[in-house]
Design a protein around this motif. Structure first.
Motif, PDB file in Angstrom:
ATOM      1  N   SER A 437       0.322   6.506  -7.427  1.00 47.23           N
ATOM      2  CA  SER A 437      -0.682   6.617  -6.699  1.00 47.23           C
ATOM      3  C   SER A 437      -0.180   5.145  -6.326  1.00 47.23           C
ATOM      4  O   SER A 437      -0.381   4.022  -7.707  1.00 47.23           O
ATOM      5  CB  SER A 437      -1.133   7.331  -6.588  1.00 47.23           C
ATOM      6  N   TRP A 438      -0.235   4.558  -5.355  1.00 47.76           N
ATOM      7  CA  TRP A 438      -0.274   3.400  -4.546  1.00 47.76           C
ATOM      8  C   TRP A 438      -1.398   2.792  -4.976  1.00 47.76           C
ATOM      9  O   TRP A 438      -1.562   1.478  -5.956  1.00 47.76           O
ATOM     10  CB  TRP A 438       0.216   2.992  -3.188  1.00 47.76           C
ATOM     11  N   GLU A 439      -2.718   3.272  -5.066  1.00 48.70           N
ATOM     12  CA  GLU A 439      -3.916   2.830  -5.186  1.00 48.70           C
ATOM     13  C   GLU A 439      -3.967   2.823  -6.941  1.00 48.70           C
ATOM     14  O   GLU A 439      -4.572   1.719  -7.418  1.00 48.70           O
ATOM     15  CB  GLU A 439      -4.753   3.387  -4.583  1.00 48.70           C
ATOM     16  N   TYR A 440      -3.579   3.372  -7.631  1.00 46.36           N
ATOM     17  CA  TYR A 440      -4.008   3.408  -8.904  1.00 46.36           C
ATOM     18  C   TYR A 440      -2.741   2.251  -9.483  1.00 46.36           C
ATOM     19  O   TYR A 440      -3.379   1.385  -9.777  1.00 46.36           O
ATOM     20  CB  TYR A 440      -3.282   4.964  -9.384  1.00 46.36           C
ATOM     21  N   TYR A 441      -1.561   1.827  -9.085  1.00 43.99           N
ATOM     22  CA  TYR A 441      -0.319   1.274  -8.917  1.00 43.99           C
ATOM     23  C   TYR A 441      -1.331  -0.105  -8.625  1.00 43.99           C
ATOM     24  O   TYR A 441      -1.614  -1.497  -9.491  1.00 43.99           O
ATOM     25  CB  TYR A 441       0.169   1.226  -8.066  1.00 43.99           C
ATOM     26  N   THR A 442      -2.387  -0.803  -7.658  1.00 40.68           N
ATOM     27  CA  THR A 442      -2.955  -1.312  -7.474  1.00 40.68           C
ATOM     28  C   THR A 442      -4.354  -1.792  -8.435  1.00 40.68           C
ATOM     29  O   THR A 442      -4.200  -2.959  -8.525  1.00 40.68           O
ATOM     30  CB  THR A 442      -3.487  -1.822  -6.247  1.00 40.68           C
ATOM     31  N   MET A 443      -4.374  -0.357  -8.853  1.00 44.05           N
ATOM     32  CA  MET A 443      -5.715  -0.941  -9.389  1.00 44.05           C
ATOM     33  C   MET A 443      -5.123  -1.370 -10.883  1.00 44.05           C
ATOM     34  O   MET A 443      -5.691  -1.687 -11.585  1.00 44.05           O
ATOM     35  CB  MET A 443      -6.585   0.663  -9.862  1.00 44.05           C
ATOM     36  N   PHE A 444      -4.013  -0.394 -11.197  1.00 43.91           N
ATOM     37  CA  PHE A 444      -3.545  -0.655 -12.539  1.00 43.91           C
ATOM     38  C   PHE A 444      -3.129  -2.127 -13.034  1.00 43.91           C
ATOM     39  O   PHE A 444      -3.145  -2.784 -13.664  1.00 43.91           O
ATOM     40  CB  PHE A 444      -1.761  -0.028 -12.456  1.00 43.91           C
TER      41      PHE A 444
END
Length: 1125
Positions: A437-444
């Motif tokens: 998920s793009w949001e997951y990658y941003t939080m990563f």
């Protein structure tokens, strides 16, 4: 030619060749016709050095490309092109659960993963060259390809206006998420495969081609209508870091650093000069702290329209959104753009020059680049801004992990599978970046740089920078070894190598820290309270943890506590053990009753305090848990309101002040009001703290509305600071030279508009005051633009709107509008009309007007109609306007449950020309969904399920980010299991090989179900089937990780294998299959299994129907019956 990169034999034994040199010739745009039809012709040459014998096939990555011809050493070579990600679930019409899709998608991505030795393009080495390969001699692979109307990887911007392509500003640039170079030419699209590059682009004579490395020469054709740009990149670089931009760019050589060149679209050169004038200082800062020169011989910044992301870093160049350009008159955009430039340059060192060994090591690069970017921010904007940013990032990751269940930085994979399923709480696989998920990658990325900061706290900044310098020095030495490509592995960073460097440089063991924050997901949740023991003069501190909720983990280790006493501030380090809850902290001060003495603070300053509010028997002023944010945590601490007020007034750390403001929202008292007002009046206080205090004061004022005395909150303060002394309702002529005052001036009206009277209406005095601010706004003598200030005033008008009170349910018309609302609507209309004549920077006024109109609609003052928003959302408007309009349509879809608007939005996701807009629509629908999996809605129907399923299954194969966004939306609407709006399939027995159990469908009649489940033969057969499925996983083709279409490739390639190549199935497997089929036949005869329709899964309920060949007339699907096993 200089040699190139190598496969890491010790890491990926499947890889059997070294890729030494890549030659790319093309991206050929011959004229107007072809750029309009989005067609390019290209040619790739790869030089491959085999490292083992028996190399009979070469696998490359290639998507969308039409391969015309492949030659190996000038011999025609057979090839098979197959992309299993084009359609994830083949020929599948009944299955609709997300678990099934996620597993199939992860398998499809694995099937073409270059790090596992796979690819979409499989080339058969001609048999004439087998002996050549056995002698480990060089292979040259030539590939002719074309791209016809690519949907991803390359984005074309062709404005629909009159004039030539150059006059229209037509341009094209590469884009994508993670390794997406395969979308525009065949390559080994892996960050761990390095090589040197020659790049040639033939374009129209009016165009400029910008790519990686040094521009060697530009050659015109004989007719002078076209020219070829020759680029050479001598530093080994992964294909994923290769990029391209072609357009009628204006060129600016940086006046401070001649090796830096900037490119922008026509007529934007003045903005480009101002925007990039600061970049040389970023260079100097990074080179100074890293004690290492910028690794490339040049650097290029290209500003393009309709950018995929605001900043994309590639080797020796970065592609930015043209919306970042600004003039010297713009205040708000300046720090944002400088931050983007600094981020791009940090990634040049760690991300482009130093690449990653594998996806599991991505956190190291993101962490280091984010960490040094933070150091730049601290130096440029100050410690207060830096600590505010750290707290902001920490709050974001805490909220996300508590909501979703955790972010894992270093997932451990073994045997091609996820070890112990580290992401079982997620609806997507974390094994590949393309499934995230793009949001997951941003939080990563956010968590990665926060963890890097924790490492710095453990080993010190000096050692941290020495580690970075060591990595860069080794990589720089390796990159200069042109004929020793085995040295290039030093340019790849791994988690193990990074931790080993830390150990060698610092001599400290940080393994517990890594295990806590890198190898595990989750954050820590602390609850704190205290009591003061006057007899013992001891602070009894109780700290509890919640480690059972999703996204949390147990913390064992040191925890810093700061106690501000009457005699000074004292730090204490507590050891959080397994079961320890209470900690006794001795106090250094005695309580004072009537003694007056200055209180020493943490920074050495001594201040006078009014101690009348505090407990006379206690020397404690305030307490802070983990003030340095050395743990990824959420802290909920209980202390008296006067302690929060003291902390707000006298603690000099901005994080402490922000924490106290949030806490004071729970204490609406006159003392809290006074403390917040004092902060607003302090010019020495950090401007972000004062902004937070504005909104907190508005909330407290609303709680105290019945006892509030005097003028509305903040009005008298605003009047004193920004209005004329002779006429308090007239604002002074704008003067934004003091930036802190500017930000406060544009925020206070927005907060004031949130005030409410006893009738829950915005006070008339406040609304009149805001309208006067708009009326008397004068920017003629100001050297800065006031567009952001005027936009905030419109937001203030919107905040003043309260729900309409209807009489006898009468319809709202212009004639019966509330007078105050009429004034607001007139101002919004006037602003919108003025914007068409004199547009503001980034159309901020229009964006605020659209938001205000939607608020008026939601509160019932004007008819709820999405037509105005849909017109502003059409392609051609500025992207910020489109996003604001689309957000309003998304909100309308949810509130009014409009199926037509939902379809309109989904159609835009499929057809809009701008990738960023398509992504934002899915993102907004996910965050503000029309319904969720736990609610019933008329919008939830089978047609919507099919539409979304097709979108993520095959409609978004050209954009990883878009596909993952569709998966997120599907999960939000329907969850992991089969959507409830779909009819249940009437299957008798479902055999789940993954969970190793058989599940009975509850819709089946009990007799048949009981007979099937209780039969020992079936259980024994299930056991045999599971054993066979487990044995299959050990074979060359793993059906859990390799897609069916990939198996098709293997099958056809094995048909061409050498005679010595073994076949697919061993003899015992064939015998086992025959045995299983025999059992199936015998037991089906004995048990007399029912038959089921192959289309609708209808089961015959009586043996009299056994003679039928097709489904009964009551279920006219015309499907053929099959026996159930």
């Amino acid at each position: 030619d200089p040699p190139g990169g190598l496969y890491q034999q010790h890491k990926f034994p499947e890889k059997i060749c070294r890729r030494k040199y890549v030659f790319l010739k093309g991206i050929y745009i011959p004229g107007v016709e072809n750029i309009c039809y989005l067609k390019k012709i290209g040619y790739v040459e790869l030089t491959i050095f085999p490292t083992v014998a028996n190399l009979n096939r070469i696998k490359l990555n290639s998507k969308q490309c039409r391969i015309y011809r492949v030659r190996v050493n000038d011999l025609e070579a057979a090839f098979i092109y197959n992309d299993p990600t084009l359609e994830v679930c083949h020929h599948e019409s009944k299955q609709r659960n997300l678990n099934y899709f996620s597993n199939a998608y992860a398998a499809a991505v694995s099937a073409v993963d270059p790090d596992a030795g796979n690819g979409e393009l499989c080339i058969k080495v001609p048999s004439e060259l087998w002996k050549h390969v056995d002698e480990l001699k060089v292979l040259k692979v030539h590939i002719n390809f074309s791209l016809d109307q690519p949907k991803g990887g390359l984005h074309f911007v062709v404005p629909n206006v009159e004039g030539s392509l150059a006059e229209r500003g037509a341009h094209v640039f590469s884009c994508g998420y993670q390794n997406s170079t395969r979308f525009w030419f065949p390559c080994v699209d892996s960050y761990s495969e390095l090589c040197t590059w020659k790049l040639e682009y033939t374009v129209d004579a009016t165009m400029v081609a910008v790519s990686n490395g040094d521009l060697v020469e530009t050659v015109y054709t004989h007719d002078m209508r076209k020219k070829t740009f020759h680029y050479m990149l001598a530093i080994p670089t992964a294909a994923s870091n290769i990029s391209l931009a072609i357009g009628p760019f204006e060129i600016l050589v940086d006046p401070y650093m001649h090796e830096v060149t900037h490119f922008c679209l026509p007529q934007l050169l003045p903005l480009l000069k101002h925007t990039t004038s600061y970049l040389h200082e970023v260079f100097e800062f990074y080179e100074e702290i890293l004690t290492c020169r910028y690794p490339y011989s040049c650097f290029k910044t290209v500003f393009v329209d309709e950018a995929y992301v605001e900043v994309a870093a590639y080797a020796s160049m970065s592609i930015f959104s043209t919306n970042l350009l600004h003039s010297a008159m713009i205040i708000d955009e300046t720090p944002l753009t400088r931050r983007r430039l600094a981020q791009a340059l940090a990634q040049q060192f760690f991300g482009c020059f130093i690449s990653r060994m594998s996806w599991s090591d991505e956190w190291v690069l993101k962490g280091i680049s984010g960490y040094i970017y933070g150091l730049w921010m601290k130096k440029t904007f100050g410690v207060n801004e830096y600590r505010h940013w750290i707290k902001e990032e920490l709050d974001k990751i805490v909220i996300y992990e508590l909501k979703t269940g955790g972010v894992l930085l270093h997932p451990i994979f073994g045997g091609g599978k996820e070890k112990d399923n580290p992401a079982s709480h997620l609806h997507f696989s974390i094994k590949h970046p393309h499934t995230l998920s793009w949001e997951y990658y941003t939080m990563f990325q956010c968590k990665a740089h926060l963890v890097m900061r924790l490492i710095e706290n453990r080993i010190s900044m000096e050692f941290m920078l020495q580690v970075f310098n060591k990595l860069l020095s080794l990589a720089s030495t390796a990159s200069s070894q042109k004929f020793q490509s085995h040295m290039w592995s030093q340019m790849l960073v791994s988690t193990y190598g990074f931790l080993k460097s830390i150990s060698n440089v610092s001599g400290k063991d940080i393994q517990p820290l890594i295990k806590q924050w890198v190898d595990q997901s989750g954050v820590v949740k602390f609850y704190g309270s205290f009591a003061f023991n006057r007899k013992r003069n001891v602070l009894e501190l109780e700290i509890k943890q919640d480690y059972t909720s999703p996204g949390t983990q147990k913390y064992v280790g040191p925890l810093k506590v700061t106690v501000q006493e009457l005699d000074g501030s004292f730090n204490h380090t507590l050891q959080i053990e397994e079961n320890s809850l209470k900690h006794d902290i001795p106090c250094h001060s005695k309580s004072r009753r009537n003694k007056k003495k200055k209180i020493p603070l943490m920074n050495g300053e001594e201040v006078d305090m009014d101690l009348s509010a505090m407990d006379a028997d206690s020397p404690l002023l305030w307490i802070r848990i983990d003030p340095d944010m050395s743990v990824l945590r959420k802290v909920e601490f209980e202390q008296a309101d006067f302690m929060w007020q003291y902390q707000l007034r006298y603690e000099r750390d901005v994080v402490a002040q922000e924490e106290s403001i949030l806490a004071l929202q729970k204490f609406p008292t006159p003392a809290s009001r006074l403390a917040l007002t004092d902060i607003l009046e302090q010019e020495q206080c950090f401007y972000r703290v004062r902004i937070m205090a504005c909104f907190c004061l508005a909330k407290i004022a609303n709680f105290m509305v019945s006892t509030w005395t005097g003028p509305p909150a903040m009005k008298s303060l605003f009047t004193r600071m920004f209005c004329c002394k002779s006429c308090p309702n007239i604002v002074k002529t704008n003067n934004f030279m003091n930036f802190q005052s500017y930000f406060l001036q544009k925020t206070m009206p927005v907060a004031m508009a949130l005030l409410r009277d006893v009738h829950n209406l915005c006070p008339k005095e406040v609304l009149t005051f805001i309208l006067d601010l708009i009326k008397y706004n004068d920017n003629r003598k100001n050297k800065f633009s006031d567009n952001y200030y005027r936009a905030e005033l419109i937001d203030a008008l919107a905040n003043s709107v309260t729900p309409a009170v209807s009489v006898n349910n009468e319809a709202r018309t212009l004639d019966n509008l509330n007078p105050d609302v009429r004034l607001i609507l007139e101002e919004i209309t006037r602003f919108l009309n003025m914007e068409k004549l004199l547009p503001s920077y980034r159309h901020t006024i229009t964006v605020s007007c659209l938001n205000a109109i939607r608020i008026l609609q939601k509160n019932g003052h004007v008819p709820s109609d999405p037509a105005v928003f849909k017109s502003y959302a059409e392609y051609g408007h500025f992207v910020d306007i489109r996003i604001a309009a689309l957000e309003a349509v998304v909100d309308y879809t949810k509130v009014d449950r409009s199926y037509d608007e939902l379809q309109w939005l989904l159609n835009m996701v499929q057809s809009d020309p701008v990738p960023y807009v398509r992504h934002k629509i899915l993102n907004m629908l996910t965050k503000n969904p029309p319904f969720t999996k736990n609610t019933e809605s008329p919008l939830c129907n089978e047609a919507l399920v099919d539409q979304l399923w097709k979108l993520m299954n095959s409609g978004t194969s050209h954009d990883w980010r878009l596909r993952c966004g569709a998966v997120d939306l599907y999960f939000t609407l329907f969850g992991l299991s089969r959507p409830s709006c779909l009819p249940l399939p009437e299957l008798g027995l479902v055999l789940n090989l993954k969970e190793k159990k058989a599940v009975l469908n509850p819709t089946i009649i009990p007799e048949v179900g009981a007979r099937l489940i209780n039969t020992p033969y079936i259980s024994w057969f299930c056991f045999l089937a599971l054993q066979f499925s487990n044995s299959q996983e050990e074979e060359e083709i793993d059906m859990d990780t390799v897609h069916d279409s990939q198996a098709f490739i293997y099958h056809h390639l094995n048909m061409l294998e050498r005679p010595s190549t073994p076949g697919w199935l061993k003899w015992w497997q064939i015998m086992f299959i025959v045995l299983i089929l025999s059992f199936i036949f015998l037991f089906s005869v004995e048990l007399n299994f029912p038959s089921v329709c192959g289309e609708c899964y209808y089961i015959r309920k009586s043996h009299t129907e056994q003679g039928l060949d097709k489904c009964s007339p009551s279920r006219p699907c015309n499907g053929v019956f099959m026996d159930v096993c």
